[in-house]
Design an enzyme around this catalytic site. Sequence first.
Site, PDB file in Angstrom:
ATOM      1  N   ASP A 139      -0.698  -2.250   9.858  1.00 20.75           N
ATOM      2  CA  ASP A 139      -0.899  -1.245   8.817  1.00 20.75           C
ATOM      3  C   ASP A 139      -1.658  -0.075   9.421  1.00 20.75           C
ATOM      4  O   ASP A 139      -2.888  -0.109   9.549  1.00 20.75           O
ATOM      5  CB  ASP A 139      -1.665  -1.851   7.640  1.00 20.75           C
ATOM      6  CG  ASP A 139      -1.666  -0.942   6.417  1.00 20.75           C
ATOM      7  OD1 ASP A 139      -1.690   0.288   6.598  1.00 20.75           O
ATOM      8  OD2 ASP A 139      -1.644  -1.467   5.292  1.00 20.75           O
ATOM      9  N   ILE A 140      -0.917   0.957   9.806  1.00 16.82           N
ATOM     10  CA  ILE A 140      -1.531   2.083  10.513  1.00 16.82           C
ATOM     11  C   ILE A 140      -2.529   2.816   9.630  1.00 16.82           C
ATOM     12  O   ILE A 140      -3.660   3.105  10.036  1.00 16.82           O
ATOM     13  CB  ILE A 140      -0.444   3.056  11.015  1.00 16.82           C
ATOM     14  CG1 ILE A 140       0.490   2.338  12.001  1.00 16.82           C
ATOM     15  CG2 ILE A 140      -1.068   4.281  11.670  1.00 16.82           C
ATOM     16  CD1 ILE A 140       1.669   3.165  12.442  1.00 16.82           C
ATOM     17  N   LYS A 155      -3.298   3.032  -3.594  1.00 15.00           N
ATOM     18  CA  LYS A 155      -3.192   3.139  -2.134  1.00 15.00           C
ATOM     19  C   LYS A 155      -4.339   3.963  -1.569  1.00 15.00           C
ATOM     20  O   LYS A 155      -4.911   3.620  -0.519  1.00 15.00           O
ATOM     21  CB  LYS A 155      -1.845   3.775  -1.772  1.00 15.00           C
ATOM     22  CG  LYS A 155      -1.535   3.824  -0.294  1.00 15.00           C
ATOM     23  CD  LYS A 155      -0.108   4.338  -0.066  1.00 15.00           C
ATOM     24  CE  LYS A 155       0.273   4.319   1.407  1.00 15.00           C
ATOM     25  NZ  LYS A 155       1.664   4.775   1.638  1.00 15.00           N
ATOM     26  N   ASN A 176      14.582   3.199   7.827  1.00 14.79           N
ATOM     27  CA  ASN A 176      14.617   3.743   6.467  1.00 14.79           C
ATOM     28  C   ASN A 176      15.223   5.139   6.505  1.00 14.79           C
ATOM     29  O   ASN A 176      15.659   5.609   7.556  1.00 14.79           O
ATOM     30  CB  ASN A 176      13.210   3.747   5.859  1.00 14.79           C
ATOM     31  CG  ASN A 176      12.219   4.511   6.719  1.00 14.79           C
ATOM     32  OD1 ASN A 176      12.354   5.714   6.937  1.00 14.79           O
ATOM     33  ND2 ASN A 176      11.219   3.796   7.241  1.00 14.79           N
TER      34      ASN A 176
END
Length: 417
Positions: free
Chosen positions: A317-318, A348, A221
Amino acid sequence: MDSLAEKRIVLGVCGGIAAYKAAALTSKLTQAGAQVHVILTENAMNFVQPVTFQALSHQPVYTDTFSEPDPHVISHIDLADKADLVLIAPATANVIGKIANGIADDMLTTTLLATKAPVMIAPAMNVNMYEHPAVAANMEKLASFGYRFVEPGVGLLACGWVGKGRLAEPEEIVEAVQSWFRQQAARDTQAAAKQDLLDKHVLVTAGPTREKIDPVRYITNHASGKMGYAIAEAARDRGARVTLISGPTALPRPEGVAFVAVESVQEMFDAVMEHLPQSDIVVKSAAVSDYRPKTVQAHKMKKGDGPFVLELDKAPDILKTIGERKTKQFVVGFAAETQDVLLHAQSKLERKNLDMIVANNVLLEGAGMGSDTNIVTLLTRDGEQLALEKLSKRAVADKLFDAVLLKLQQKPLSELS
């Protein structure tokens, strides 16, 4: 012009046509008050003679490792020890490659290997050389060592090509040097004034991750790592013991922090979980891949005639795992969104059991990935929101720690000055 009085700068000049600009650079640094000690490579002397730099710097010029004019010292060690900054301008592909790989076969490279001073590099070369993967890899490696770069300009090069590779103008390089010393002075002042994280261990993640498709391709990204590095530096300057876990970036490694370089989301996950138990504050600013290729090919895939379908699996998913495993830790996440920013950030925060989240709209000018500024809103677990104006990423980092400390003291964000 900012004064560089009492600053001792070692200027390395390499063998390229841009060496003539180094004479003007020497003059301008000297006029700003710096004590400039010039080292010329053997090839540099094919373009400009040592007497030119001696006249402009009023200092001896060094060209040979084995020439020792002062019997009381070893010249390259003495220069390395006393330098406040080592500046290489112009830096050729050859010398960049040497220092990236620990080669010390002349006066300049032995001095570089021996110094603990900060190093600034101003590359100059043909555009194709500058863009060659080996040169890019060497510069990325040097950036990971903490070396700083003055970007070359774009234009007509001496070889006739047009592109990126022209040495930055002497005025630009002087400004980069002055800026570094200003930042260093500001860090020293701030460190002396505020040590409110002195007893804390802060864990920071930064940058992107890369998920391999085959030996030459990967998914990534646009994250630059600038926000995470600013957070790590702010925590360090406020007295914290800092661990920075970083994906691949072109940023210099921050001094005074424990640095862990990773590439994939799995490597970042493993590093975070290893350091989590010892941490007091966790700031996860890294832009981590949500998905990764189900199969990594052992060899480069060849282009076919039809469409290509890449099958992806969900990546670890850290942040969610941190939220599940945290005990004493105050956990801060980031939500980089493009629409319904606060709604998605609040969701979130709740889903991942965070204490605070930093929300920003990456489509806003001055808030996107790679910029030097950010526009964020802080949301806390107890329902508070605080919108910050556009600030430098370092200023955002300090505001973030101000807010974290308030919440640790069970005080409202309204007290944030």
